[in-house]
Design a protein around this motif. Structure first.
Motif, PDB file in Angstrom:
ATOM      1  N   ASP A   1       1.624   6.501   3.169  1.00  0.00           N
ATOM      2  CA  ASP A   1       1.072   7.414   3.813  1.00  0.00           C
ATOM      3  C   ASP A   1      -0.433   6.940   4.139  1.00  0.00           C
ATOM      4  O   ASP A   1      -1.186   7.766   4.672  1.00  0.00           O
ATOM      5  CB  ASP A   1       0.922   8.816   3.190  1.00  0.00           C
ATOM      6  N   LEU A   2      -0.740   5.624   3.989  1.00  0.00           N
ATOM      7  CA  LEU A   2      -2.228   5.239   3.973  1.00  0.00           C
ATOM      8  C   LEU A   2      -2.597   5.227   5.680  1.00  0.00           C
ATOM      9  O   LEU A   2      -3.774   5.432   5.553  1.00  0.00           O
ATOM     10  CB  LEU A   2      -2.251   3.677   3.577  1.00  0.00           C
TER      11      LEU A   2
ATOM     12  N   ARG B   1       6.487   4.992   5.410  1.00  0.00           N
ATOM     13  CA  ARG B   1       5.269   4.221   6.146  1.00  0.00           C
ATOM     14  C   ARG B   1       5.222   4.534   7.741  1.00  0.00           C
ATOM     15  O   ARG B   1       4.305   4.569   8.287  1.00  0.00           O
ATOM     16  CB  ARG B   1       5.344   2.861   5.905  1.00  0.00           C
TER      17      ARG B   1
ATOM     18  N   THR C   1       0.850  -1.056   0.069  1.00  0.00           N
ATOM     19  CA  THR C   1       0.004   0.223   0.017  1.00  0.00           C
ATOM     20  C   THR C   1       0.866   1.364   0.175  1.00  0.00           C
ATOM     21  O   THR C   1       2.102   1.189   0.438  1.00  0.00           O
ATOM     22  CB  THR C   1      -1.012   0.144   1.318  1.00  0.00           C
ATOM     23  N   ALA C   2       0.284   2.289  -0.314  1.00  0.00           N
ATOM     24  CA  ALA C   2       0.894   3.495  -0.304  1.00  0.00           C
ATOM     25  C   ALA C   2       1.468   3.976   1.155  1.00  0.00           C
ATOM     26  O   ALA C   2       0.763   3.780   2.061  1.00  0.00           O
ATOM     27  CB  ALA C   2       0.093   4.664  -0.789  1.00  0.00           C
TER      28      ALA C   2
ATOM     29  N   ILE D   1      -8.285   1.956  -2.401  1.00  0.00           N
ATOM     30  CA  ILE D   1      -6.869   1.589  -2.318  1.00  0.00           C
ATOM     31  C   ILE D   1      -6.487   0.865  -3.611  1.00  0.00           C
ATOM     32  O   ILE D   1      -7.250  -0.344  -3.759  1.00  0.00           O
ATOM     33  CB  ILE D   1      -6.410   1.182  -0.953  1.00  0.00           C
TER      34      ILE D   1
ATOM     35  N   ARG E   1       9.959   4.355   0.789  1.00  0.00           N
ATOM     36  CA  ARG E   1       8.754   3.503   1.290  1.00  0.00           C
ATOM     37  C   ARG E   1       8.599   3.219   2.521  1.00  0.00           C
ATOM     38  O   ARG E   1       7.507   3.481   3.401  1.00  0.00           O
ATOM     39  CB  ARG E   1       8.672   2.052   0.247  1.00  0.00           C
TER      40      ARG E   1
END
Length: 837
Positions: A288-289, A759, A285-286, A297, A755
């Protein structure tokens, strides 16, 4: 918003307010300042310093009737000092300074300089802390003393040379196309990218075979946190858009993941594999989720076939020397789960603290879980690591109740993490010894002599003399006493009961075995009595096998095996020339002992391979690559120790488990290894390779007095261990091709910086990882700067002020100006420590 980096706060506290943390309202009669006055090569192994006492109160400091206590590695009054004060070693890292009969006192407004020598200061970790004064008029309490450090003059040139070296190291990092970066972290065994994306939203449904319903509910909860919508879980419904299916794979931890534009399918043999597939989805997932919920998503289409390289992927957390609360432990477990680490080595017992409630032995926590000023250690241990005079210091004091521990065990179990509890013995056991001394005294006073001796851990008549590496002379359990085994059996059975109540797996208990000094047990009547009755024990050195064999038998009777540090598998022998050396103990090799082998320092580089080749199960815990409590680099301003070298994120990443001679290019002092350094060292055999069960990083807590410091040392360097523990053996490790390694290193840094750290800014409330310092180098008349972490931004100032997010952004080389400062910032505007020219 004003942004202050966490490390700066910790250094300010060390230099300006050490000792003020205790909260008493008594005015300190003096203030202190420390200045290193000689750090030249003339004093290669020590520093000459001046400690200045300044009387800022309205009363004179008397000529006698006071003692100044503090913590430091070692210290003595320098030759020629005329202060009429002298130092005395109390125990461990605890010292005092007191006047002699010629001391004249210190009048109001006056100052006094005391010249002292101590071990050579390399960074702020070396300096003393925890100063407090005790007055004879009320010797039951201590008064905290303000303390500051003058930055030594030699630091500036050293820092500029280091900054230039960091710059040169950073130039090895190349730009990497996103397609060259694996889509998952840690790197999976196999993956293939396909066209299209899967859109996860409120219409998403999950189905699972019966064996994986718990994992399906966990996934639904996780996805619901992303989207803000409730995700339905269906049992064995092929119409669901996410399906978790059982399939026979190579191991319980293996999984397959298939993502198309229409569905997601997870296949696994066991629940651990299904859980790890879900962690992989989270890392797809991105970053900044976790900051903001998103109604939809997108996940990339791909096929993954994955399993871990090692079955034992461990992180060791020390909470004994300095305590961490339960919620912080759970936060660490969440981090481990995200990155598929599966063994939590919980170091609960040390000289400086016992951190677990044991029913029936209340003194273990009533005495052993607290530190502060004491005249007799009846209700607390003496201060260590700057914990100060009172027991309200959060890092020096605290323990987990039985309920807390069971909660931690359940939390770990739900995340497929095995908890290995360490009860450090026979050395590093002072907290337990002092606690059982108090139990003995209490019951003896009540006339219960037999009951009093039931759990005694030392021979009261023992006259042996020794000193441990940490400076203690009373921290080793006397293994000749039957009461020792009664105690350890009691502790073990209570642990077994806690694991059972938690429903958590229990295969082993770790009993330490580390750093027992020479001289123990040599003048113990209890030992002499045992030797007289047991012909197999010819000297105190034979007690080592006797002790661990009894623990092995006790655990085996409970269907458990023994874990320990490497010394458990060694024995001391006397050579023909009278010297003593350590050899592999062959009598334990068939007992399934798991040994954490840390010592690969000069002279012991092959120890792990020797033990594995002999038949021991070995967890590679090499200090030079895996000890994340060591400082990131030799900067004076970096927290952390350095006795085993310096460990940054590259040291664990570059580790080659089955031939670590290849990755070790310097010794623990940072000196390059000469060609042929490993000639004659034992190599890992094919049999030995089968006994390398895994890898481990420890985080020792001597200097970790807050969760911020813990996360600073832990991250990002633990991500290097994550990659080596899970990912397949990289081709560069087999080929030795440096160009191939540099490409892999660059790709790894892009993954981490762009990444995973992005996160971790938000995941689980956010982690305060270290933002690396820029490399800065003067080339010609221009200043060049770069950063290890791709995507981070460098800001600078030219007036000596601290850079902020509003300061100019460094883009190209700049004309040199004296006093320039550079700081790196992450995407959220949090900075690392600045560097100055």
């Amino acid at each position: 918003m004003k942004i202050i980096n966490i490390l700066s706060l910790s250094l300010i506290c060390l230099m300006a307010c050490s000792g003020k943390r205790e909260g008493n309202n008594v005015t300190a009669p003096i203030t202190l300042k420390w200045r290193v006055s000689d750090h030249s090569q003339q004093h290669a192994n020590e520093s000459l310093s001046t400690l200045t006492l300044l009387n800022t109160t309205e009363e004179a400091l008397p000529k006698n009737g006071w003692k100044l206590y503090f913590n430091i590695g070692n210290i003595k009054i320098a030759e020629g000092d005329s202060s009429h004060l002298h130092t005395r070693h109390v125990n461990g890292d605890f010292f005092l300074l007191e006047p002699d009969s010629s001391f004249a006192g210190l009048n109001v407004g006056d100052s006094l300089k005391v010249n002292v020598t101590s071990r050579r200061f390399k960074n702020l970790t070396d300096f003393p802390n925890g100063f407090y004064i005790v007055l004879e008029s009320d010797s039951s309490k201590g008064i905290s003393i303000p303390f500051s450090i003058d930055t030594p003059a030699y630091v500036r040139q050293h820092e500029e040379m280091l900054n230039a070296k960091i710059y040169d190291q950073n130039t090895r990092i190349s730009a990497v196309d996103s397609n060259q970066i694996p889509p998952l972290f840690p790197t999976p065994k196999y993956y293939k990218r396909n066209e299209g994306v899967f859109k996860l939203n409120a219409q998403t449904t999950i189905s699972a075979d019966t064996a994986f319903l718990a994992e399906a509910k966990y996934l639904a909860k996780t996805l619901g946190e992303f989207t803000g919508s409730e995700i339905d879980v269906l049992q064995q419904q092929n119409t669901a858009t996410i399906q978790i299916q059982q399939k026979k794979l190579a191991s319980n931890e293996a999984y397959e993941l298939e993502i198309t534009s229409q569905h997601i399918v997870i296949r696994a043999s066991g629940s651990a594999g299904a859980f790890y597939a879900i962690q992989s989805i989270k890392t797809l997932t991105a970053p900044d989720l976790w900051k903001n919920k998103q109604k939809e998503i997108s996940l990339p289409s791909l096929v993954v076939q994955d399993e871990p390289r090692f079955a034992h992927r461990a992180f060791m957390l020390d909470v004994a020397r300095n305590f961490q609360p339960k919620d912080q432990v759970k936060k660490v477990l969440d981090l481990m789960a995200l990155y598929k680490l599966n063994v939590f080595h919980f170091h609960l017992v040390e000289d400086e603290g016992w951190r677990l409630e044991i029913p029936g032995l209340p003194e273990l926590t009533e005495v052993g879980a607290h530190r502060g000023h004491t005249r007799d250690e009846k209700d607390r241990l003496l201060p260590s690591y700057g914990s100060g005079p009172t027991t309200d210091n959060l890092s020096g004091n605290g323990f987990y109740s039985r309920k807390d521990f069971i909660e931690i065990l359940r939390y770990a179990k739900d995340r497929h993490i095995e908890v290995i509890t360490e009860i450090e013995t026979p050395g590093h056991a002072r907290a337990a010894i002092k606690a059982m001394d108090e139990r003995y005294a209490r019951l003896k006073a009540e006339g219960k002599e037999k009951e009093a001796s039931m759990y005694l851990l030392r021979d009261l008549a023992d006259k042996s003399s020794y000193e441990s590496v940490q400076g203690f002379h009373d921290n080793v359990i006397n293994v000749a006493l039957p009461s020792v085994y009664t105690f350890l059996t009691k502790v073990s059975d209570e642990l077994i009961a806690m694991y059972a109540e938690a429903g958590a797996p229990l295969r082993t208990i770790h009993f330490g075995g580390d750093e027992v000094p020479n001289g123990v047990w040599e003048n113990s009547p209890a030992v002499q009595k045992l030797m007289a009755s047991n012909v197999a024990i010819k000297s105190p050195e034979d007690l080592w096998y006797y002790y661990f064999n009894k623990l092995h038998e006790m655990l085996a009777s409970r269907e458990l095996f023994l874990s320990g540090w490497e010394e458990v598998g060694l024995r001391k022998v006397t050579a023909a020339d009278g010297t003593k050396k350590m050899e592999v103990e062959k009598r334990f090799v068939h007992n399934n002992f798991y040994l954490d082998v840390w010592n690969n320092l000069s002279g012991n580089e092959d120890l792990a391979y020797k033990l594995a080749n002999a038949g021991y199960k070995v967890v590679l815990t090499n200090v030079t690559n895996m000890y994340v409590d060591l400082a990131y680099n030799p900067s004076f301003y970096e927290m952390g120790q350095y006795w085993g070298g310096y460990v940054d994120i590259e040291k664990p990443f570059s580790f080659i488990p089955y031939d670590y001679y290849k990755n070790q290019t310097e010794d623990e002092k940072g000196n390059p290894l000469k060609s042929g350094h490993f000639s004659g060292k034992e190599k890992l055999t094919a049999f030995g390779k089968t006994n390398i069960v895994g890898v481990q990083s420890p985080l020792w807590a001597e200097k970790i007095t807050s969760k911020e410091k813990q996360e600073y040392l832990l991250l990002p360097k633990i991500l290097g261990l994550v990659e080596r523990a899970w990912a397949p053996d990289p081709s560069w490790a087999r080929s030795g091709n440096q160009e191939e390694y540099q490409k892999a290193w660059s790709a790894f840094l892009h993954t981490v910086a762009k990444r995973e750290l992005a996160r971790l800014d938000f995941y689980n409330g956010g982690y305060l990882y270290r933002v690396s310092t820029p490399g800065v180098k003067k080339i010609g008349d221009k200043i060049h700067a770069n950063i290890q972490l791709p995507g981070f931004t460098i800001h600078y100032t030219t007036d000596g002020s601290e850079p902020t997010i509003k300061s100019p952004v460094y883009k190209d080389p700049l004309p040199f100006e004296k006093g320039m400062k550079f700081s790196a910032f992450n995407n959220q505007g949090r900075s690392g420590r600045s560097v100055q020219l």
